[in-house]
Design a protein around this motif. Structure first.
Motif, short mmCIF file in Angstrom:
data_model
loop_
_atom_site.label_atom_id
_atom_site.label_comp_id
_atom_site.label_asym_id
_atom_site.label_seq_id
_atom_site.Cartn_x
_atom_site.Cartn_y
_atom_site.Cartn_z
N MET A 1 11.09 1.11 40.17
CA MET A 1 11.33 0.19 40.88
C MET A 1 11.15 -1.00 40.23
SD MET A 1 12.79 1.28 43.99
CE MET A 1 12.59 0.13 45.08
N GLY A 2 11.50 -2.08 40.54
CA GLY A 2 10.80 -3.57 39.73
C GLY A 2 11.14 -4.69 40.87
N TRP A 3 10.28 -5.63 40.46
CA TRP A 3 10.56 -7.02 40.98
C TRP A 3 11.17 -7.95 39.91
CZ3 TRP A 3 10.55 -8.22 45.85
CH2 TRP A 3 9.89 -7.56 46.96
N TYR A 4 12.08 -8.64 40.03
CA TYR A 4 12.77 -9.60 39.10
C TYR A 4 12.55 -10.80 39.86
CZ TYR A 4 14.21 -5.64 36.23
OH TYR A 4 14.31 -4.63 35.46
N ARG A 5 12.95 -12.01 39.05
CA ARG A 5 12.94 -13.32 39.64
C ARG A 5 14.03 -14.31 38.93
NH1 ARG A 5 6.73 -15.97 38.42
NH2 ARG A 5 7.19 -16.03 36.29
N TYR B 1 13.93 -10.73 43.46
CA TYR B 1 14.67 -9.62 43.91
C TYR B 1 14.03 -8.26 43.45
CZ TYR B 1 18.39 -12.98 43.49
OH TYR B 1 19.09 -14.19 43.54
N CYS B 2 14.26 -7.08 44.49
CA CYS B 2 13.88 -5.96 43.94
C CYS B 2 15.03 -5.06 43.62
CB CYS B 2 13.22 -5.10 45.19
SG CYS B 2 14.12 -4.76 46.62
N ARG B 3 14.49 -4.19 42.56
CA ARG B 3 15.55 -3.34 41.76
C ARG B 3 15.27 -2.02 41.87
NH1 ARG B 3 16.42 -3.61 35.30
NH2 ARG B 3 18.38 -2.40 34.99
N CYS B 4 16.25 -1.04 42.07
CA CYS B 4 15.90 0.43 41.88
C CYS B 4 16.93 0.86 40.95
CB CYS B 4 16.08 1.14 43.23
SG CYS B 4 15.93 2.77 43.19
N THR B 5 16.40 1.53 40.26
CA THR B 5 17.16 2.22 39.14
C THR B 5 17.50 3.66 39.06
OG1 THR B 5 16.58 0.53 37.45
CG2 THR B 5 17.60 2.41 36.45
N THR B 6 18.63 4.05 39.56
CA THR B 6 19.00 5.52 39.65
C THR B 6 19.87 5.76 38.58
OG1 THR B 6 20.74 5.25 41.28
CG2 THR B 6 18.60 5.44 42.14
N VAL B 7 20.90 6.62 38.64
CA VAL B 7 22.20 6.50 37.81
C VAL B 7 22.66 5.24 37.82
CG1 VAL B 7 24.34 7.60 37.28
CG2 VAL B 7 22.55 9.00 38.41
N TYR B 8 22.72 4.38 39.05
CA TYR B 8 23.13 2.97 39.15
C TYR B 8 22.12 1.99 39.21
CZ TYR B 8 27.30 5.57 40.15
OH TYR B 8 28.23 6.67 39.93
N ASP B 9 22.23 0.93 38.91
CA ASP B 9 21.49 -0.09 39.55
C ASP B 9 21.57 -0.84 40.91
OD1 ASP B 9 20.77 -1.74 36.16
OD2 ASP B 9 19.32 -0.31 37.30
N TYR B 10 20.49 -0.82 41.41
CA TYR B 10 20.76 -1.43 42.88
C TYR B 10 19.84 -2.23 43.17
CZ TYR B 10 23.25 3.07 44.16
OH TYR B 10 24.08 4.03 44.24
N TRP B 11 20.34 -3.71 43.64
CA TRP B 11 19.71 -4.89 43.79
C TRP B 11 19.52 -5.06 45.28
CZ3 TRP B 11 17.21 -7.32 39.70
CH2 TRP B 11 17.60 -6.85 38.47
N GLY B 12 18.28 -5.89 45.80
CA GLY B 12 18.44 -6.48 47.18
C GLY B 12 18.97 -7.87 47.10
N GLN B 13 19.01 -8.45 48.37
CA GLN B 13 19.72 -9.71 48.47
C GLN B 13 18.97 -11.06 47.98
OE1 GLN B 13 17.96 -8.32 50.72
NE2 GLN B 13 16.74 -10.08 51.68
N GLY B 14 17.59 -10.82 47.69
CA GLY B 14 16.76 -11.79 47.18
C GLY B 14 15.92 -12.38 48.26
N THR B 15 14.72 -12.79 48.24
CA THR B 15 14.00 -13.70 48.91
C THR B 15 13.41 -14.94 48.23
OG1 THR B 15 12.12 -13.54 50.58
CG2 THR B 15 11.91 -12.52 48.84
N GLN B 16 13.40 -16.09 48.70
CA GLN B 16 12.95 -17.33 48.01
C GLN B 16 11.62 -17.48 48.21
OE1 GLN B 16 15.15 -19.89 46.55
NE2 GLN B 16 12.91 -20.66 45.99
N VAL B 17 11.13 -17.67 47.09
CA VAL B 17 9.58 -18.07 46.96
C VAL B 17 9.62 -19.68 46.39
CG1 VAL B 17 7.41 -17.84 45.96
CG2 VAL B 17 8.59 -16.08 46.67
N THR B 18 9.20 -20.55 47.01
CA THR B 18 8.82 -21.82 46.54
C THR B 18 7.39 -22.17 46.66
OG1 THR B 18 10.89 -22.48 47.61
CG2 THR B 18 9.55 -24.29 47.00
N VAL B 19 6.87 -22.82 45.53
CA VAL B 19 5.38 -23.00 45.48
C VAL B 19 5.38 -24.52 44.94
CG1 VAL B 19 3.09 -22.58 44.25
CG2 VAL B 19 4.95 -20.69 44.42
N SER B 20 4.70 -25.41 46.12
CA SER B 20 4.60 -26.67 45.85
C SER B 20 3.28 -27.12 45.24
CB SER B 20 4.66 -27.28 47.34
OG SER B 20 3.50 -26.96 48.18
N SER B 21 3.48 -28.36 44.40
CA SER B 21 2.35 -28.65 43.62
C SER B 21 1.48 -29.55 44.44
CB SER B 21 2.69 -29.22 42.42
OG SER B 21 3.68 -30.40 42.68
#
Length: 114
Positions: A34-38, A94-114
């Motif tokens: 599994m993995g996290w991407y952005r 996004y999270c990703r699961c790698t089987t024979v195929y790649d599966y992705w979630g729909q994503g969740t927004q992270v916003t960091v203010s300065s």
């Protein structure tokens, strides 16, 4: 049918923390890496952290020492604990699961203010 659902994103000030979750269904969760991407606006999607089925972990240099990836196979859930957040961490995660195929979630927004 495989489904990945991310949650836990939001708006946080620089230096704050968030914990993302990725709930998986339709797969034998413990079997796969599994993995996290952005993806930030105008930029390519990049890997943040990954974890194999055996628990081996890798992080992008930009998040080492600040982010922690983990998985709970009993709950079919992967997590990303994000500490010391910076404005440059702002992205859709996004999270990703790698089987024979790649599966992705729909994503969740992270916003960091300065």
């Amino acid at each position: 049918q495989v489904h990945l659902v991310e949650s836990g994103g939001g708006l946080v000030q620089a230096g704050g923390s968030l914990k993302l979750s990725c709930a998986a269904s339709g797969i034998t969760f413990s079997t796969y890496a599994m993995g996290w991407y952005r993806q930030a606006p105008g930029k390519q999607r990049e890997v943040v952290a990954s974890i194999t089925r055996g628990g081996n972990i890798n992080y992008a240099d930009s998040v080492k020492g600040r982010f922690t990836i983990s998985r709970d196979n009993a709950k079919n859930t992967m997590y990303l604990q994000m500490n010391s957040l910076k404005p440059e961490d702002t992205a859709v995660y996004y999270c990703r699961c790698t089987t024979v195929y790649d599966y992705w979630g729909q994503g969740t927004q992270v916003t960091v203010s300065s």
